[in-house]
Design an enzyme around this catalytic site. Sequence first.
Site, PDB file in Angstrom:
ATOM      1  N   MET A  30       0.843  -1.202   0.000  1.00 41.95           N
ATOM      2  CA  MET A  30       0.000   0.000   0.000  1.00 41.95           C
ATOM      3  C   MET A  30       0.876   1.248   0.000  1.00 41.95           C
ATOM      4  O   MET A  30       0.398   2.346   0.287  1.00 41.95           O
ATOM      5  CB  MET A  30      -0.935  -0.008   1.210  1.00 41.95           C
ATOM      6  CG  MET A  30      -1.896  -1.188   1.192  1.00 41.95           C
ATOM      7  SD  MET A  30      -3.421  -0.886   2.063  1.00 41.95           S
ATOM      8  CE  MET A  30      -2.825  -0.575   3.713  1.00 41.95           C
ATOM      9  N   LEU A  33       6.625   3.237   1.637  1.00 38.96           N
ATOM     10  CA  LEU A  33       7.579   2.120   1.692  1.00 38.96           C
ATOM     11  C   LEU A  33       8.658   2.328   2.749  1.00 38.96           C
ATOM     12  O   LEU A  33       9.104   3.445   2.992  1.00 38.96           O
ATOM     13  CB  LEU A  33       8.219   1.919   0.312  1.00 38.96           C
ATOM     14  CG  LEU A  33       7.233   1.629  -0.821  1.00 38.96           C
ATOM     15  CD1 LEU A  33       7.975   1.460  -2.145  1.00 38.96           C
ATOM     16  CD2 LEU A  33       6.389   0.384  -0.532  1.00 38.96           C
ATOM     17  N   HIS A  34       9.055   1.230   3.356  1.00 34.00           N
ATOM     18  CA  HIS A  34      10.083   1.247   4.401  1.00 34.00           C
ATOM     19  C   HIS A  34      10.937  -0.008   4.260  1.00 34.00           C
ATOM     20  O   HIS A  34      10.741  -0.793   3.315  1.00 34.00           O
ATOM     21  CB  HIS A  34       9.426   1.343   5.782  1.00 34.00           C
ATOM     22  CG  HIS A  34       8.337   0.316   6.019  1.00 34.00           C
ATOM     23  ND1 HIS A  34       8.570  -1.042   6.002  1.00 34.00           N
ATOM     24  CD2 HIS A  34       7.010   0.453   6.239  1.00 34.00           C
ATOM     25  CE1 HIS A  34       7.443  -1.689   6.240  1.00 34.00           C
ATOM     26  NE2 HIS A  34       6.469  -0.810   6.369  1.00 34.00           N
ATOM     27  N   GLY A  36      10.925  -2.777   5.648  1.00 32.43           N
ATOM     28  CA  GLY A  36      10.185  -4.045   5.585  1.00 32.43           C
ATOM     29  C   GLY A  36       9.831  -4.374   4.142  1.00 32.43           C
ATOM     30  O   GLY A  36      10.061  -5.491   3.663  1.00 32.43           O
ATOM     31  N   HIS A  37       9.287  -3.381   3.427  1.00 25.41           N
ATOM     32  CA  HIS A  37       8.942  -3.588   2.014  1.00 25.41           C
ATOM     33  C   HIS A  37      10.210  -3.865   1.192  1.00 25.41           C
ATOM     34  O   HIS A  37      10.207  -4.718   0.305  1.00 25.41           O
ATOM     35  CB  HIS A  37       8.254  -2.343   1.438  1.00 25.41           C
ATOM     36  CG  HIS A  37       6.970  -1.975   2.117  1.00 25.41           C
ATOM     37  ND1 HIS A  37       6.821  -0.821   2.829  1.00 25.41           N
ATOM     38  CD2 HIS A  37       5.766  -2.607   2.172  1.00 25.41           C
ATOM     39  CE1 HIS A  37       5.588  -0.734   3.306  1.00 25.41           C
ATOM     40  NE2 HIS A  37       4.923  -1.817   2.922  1.00 25.41           N
ATOM     41  N   LYS A 149       5.076 -10.194   9.125  1.00 23.42           N
ATOM     42  CA  LYS A 149       4.500  -9.137   9.970  1.00 23.42           C
ATOM     43  C   LYS A 149       2.965  -9.239   9.981  1.00 23.42           C
ATOM     44  O   LYS A 149       2.331  -9.066  11.004  1.00 23.42           O
ATOM     45  CB  LYS A 149       4.962  -7.787   9.413  1.00 23.42           C
ATOM     46  CG  LYS A 149       4.122  -6.593   9.732  1.00 23.42           C
ATOM     47  CD  LYS A 149       4.523  -6.009  11.045  1.00 23.42           C
ATOM     48  CE  LYS A 149       3.899  -4.687  11.371  1.00 23.42           C
ATOM     49  NZ  LYS A 149       2.607  -4.399  10.805  1.00 23.42           N
ATOM     50  N   ASP A 150       2.377  -9.505   8.797  1.00 25.94           N
ATOM     51  CA  ASP A 150       0.926  -9.688   8.703  1.00 25.94           C
ATOM     52  C   ASP A 150       0.662 -11.191   8.544  1.00 25.94           C
ATOM     53  O   ASP A 150       0.281 -11.655   7.466  1.00 25.94           O
ATOM     54  CB  ASP A 150       0.376  -8.887   7.523  1.00 25.94           C
ATOM     55  CG  ASP A 150       0.639  -7.407   7.694  1.00 25.94           C
ATOM     56  OD1 ASP A 150      -0.090  -6.757   8.448  1.00 25.94           O
ATOM     57  OD2 ASP A 150       1.619  -6.893   7.103  1.00 25.94           O
ATOM     58  N   VAL A 176      10.768  -7.400   9.561  1.00 25.44           N
ATOM     59  CA  VAL A 176      11.904  -6.506   9.787  1.00 25.44           C
ATOM     60  C   VAL A 176      11.563  -5.598  10.968  1.00 25.44           C
ATOM     61  O   VAL A 176      10.465  -5.036  11.029  1.00 25.44           O
ATOM     62  CB  VAL A 176      12.205  -5.669   8.528  1.00 25.44           C
ATOM     63  CG1 VAL A 176      13.315  -4.667   8.793  1.00 25.44           C
ATOM     64  CG2 VAL A 176      12.569  -6.584   7.362  1.00 25.44           C
ATOM     65  N   SER A 186       4.211   1.139   8.142  1.00 29.75           N
ATOM     66  CA  SER A 186       3.851   2.461   7.603  1.00 29.75           C
ATOM     67  C   SER A 186       3.060   3.256   8.637  1.00 29.75           C
ATOM     68  O   SER A 186       3.046   4.479   8.610  1.00 29.75           O
ATOM     69  CB  SER A 186       2.998   2.301   6.340  1.00 29.75           C
ATOM     70  OG  SER A 186       3.626   1.441   5.428  1.00 29.75           O
TER      71      SER A 186
HETATM   72  P1  AMP Z   1       1.483  -2.962   3.482  1.00 30.50           P
HETATM   73  O1  AMP Z   1       2.048  -1.943   2.551  1.00 30.50           O
HETATM   74  O2  AMP Z   1       1.538  -2.572   4.914  1.00 30.50           O
HETATM   75  O3  AMP Z   1       0.169  -3.522   3.033  1.00 30.50           O
HETATM   76  O4  AMP Z   1       2.500  -4.198   3.396  1.00 30.50           O
HETATM   77  C1  AMP Z   1       2.866  -4.771   2.177  1.00 30.50           C
HETATM   78  C2  AMP Z   1       3.650  -6.022   2.467  1.00 30.50           C
HETATM   79  O5  AMP Z   1       4.816  -5.695   3.216  1.00 30.50           O
HETATM   80  C3  AMP Z   1       2.865  -7.061   3.277  1.00 30.50           C
HETATM   81  O6  AMP Z   1       3.118  -8.361   2.762  1.00 30.50           O
HETATM   82  C4  AMP Z   1       3.431  -6.875   4.657  1.00 30.50           C
HETATM   83  O7  AMP Z   1       3.335  -8.042   5.442  1.00 30.50           O
HETATM   84  C5  AMP Z   1       4.865  -6.551   4.341  1.00 30.50           C
HETATM   85  N1  AMP Z   1       5.490  -5.861   5.483  1.00 30.50           N
HETATM   86  C6  AMP Z   1       5.018  -4.758   6.114  1.00 30.50           C
HETATM   87  N2  AMP Z   1       5.835  -4.456   7.157  1.00 30.50           N
HETATM   88  C7  AMP Z   1       6.805  -5.388   7.181  1.00 30.50           C
HETATM   89  C8  AMP Z   1       7.933  -5.639   8.029  1.00 30.50           C
HETATM   90  N3  AMP Z   1       8.219  -4.866   9.063  1.00 30.50           N
HETATM   91  N4  AMP Z   1       8.709  -6.708   7.749  1.00 30.50           N
HETATM   92  C9  AMP Z   1       8.430  -7.525   6.698  1.00 30.50           C
HETATM   93  N5  AMP Z   1       7.396  -7.343   5.871  1.00 30.50           N
HETATM   94  C10 AMP Z   1       6.594  -6.302   6.107  1.00 30.50           C
END
Ligand code: AMP
Length: 284
Positions: A30, A33-34, A36-37, A149-150, A176, A186
């Site tokens: 979504m 980005l950080h 983790g992404h 994480k999710d 991460v 995020s």
């Molecule tokens: P989001 O943008 O939050 O929907 O996350 C997109 C993808 O990044 C999902 O598969 C999340 O599980 C993964 N993600 C988010 N935060 C982390 C993190 N800290 N470490 C690893 N993957 C992450």
Amino acid sequence: MKVAKTIESVRRLVKAARGKGKKIGFVPTMGALHIGHISLIKKAKLKTDFVVISIFVNPTQFGPGEDFEKYPRPLKADLEICKKAGVDVVFAPTAKQMYPRENITWVNVEKLTEQLFGRSRPGHFRGVTTVCAKLFNIVAPDLAFFGQKDAQQAIVIKRMVADLNMPLKIVVCPTVRQPDGLAVSSRNQYLAAQQKKDAALIYKSLQKCRQMIKDGISNSKTIISRMRKVLQQAPSIKIEYISLVDAETLRELDKITGKVLTAVVVKIGSTRLIDNILIDTEKK
Ligand code: AMP
């Protein structure tokens, strides 16, 4: 790096890469980005030859009163991050592109979505599975990368792919964390400095859980009440739930056995934060 705003253009780019014999990796996000992404992008680059990332704040997975409007959308910075990380294509559609008319076709994974997060966010997983099914149909990747994480999301998506015979494999990548243990998210940017410090207790409570299980404590209620004490050290933390569930079925466990997923959901101010760890009790 190419930026595709439309379904036709991302399809064209992927088709050309596939024509050259490239294996397609896909990272749905979504945005905002950080690291983790970035870890997912890195894994995708390692395992595939052509990496597509989607940046789309999906309206159908937000409930009324949730943070859909205020969710951060720093597209310019995100594109820089993608470029640096070596992404081949960013798919950044508008909501109109993804949902051009009233959506009346939904993908719904039962049972697994009724547990944990599904209880506090009704309809959330239906939105997630539907948008992922759409994105998988649009991008047609060989591998798609999700974060531990999710955890529940990854389990639900894996089940959808298996049940609907979707021709791709889901790869789940480790969470991460910041040096203090807080899972990078995020939504962390919604937190004030003190709230961020308090949020580190979430991982502390999970570590406490790991230690208790290592020490032979097998009663969930005991574990949960001691985890609560850790979290209650910060009055800003409002616990939504702490659950110890079977890592496959997501059913609550009274007694700890097999592979256990411990999930914590809290609210700090109006920000909901989630985290989890997986514990294999056979591998102490
Ligand atoms: P989001 O943008 O939050 O929907 O996350 C997109 C993808 O990044 C999902 O598969 C999340 O599980 C993964 N993600 C988010 N935060 C982390 C993190 N800290 N470490 C690893 N993957 C992450």
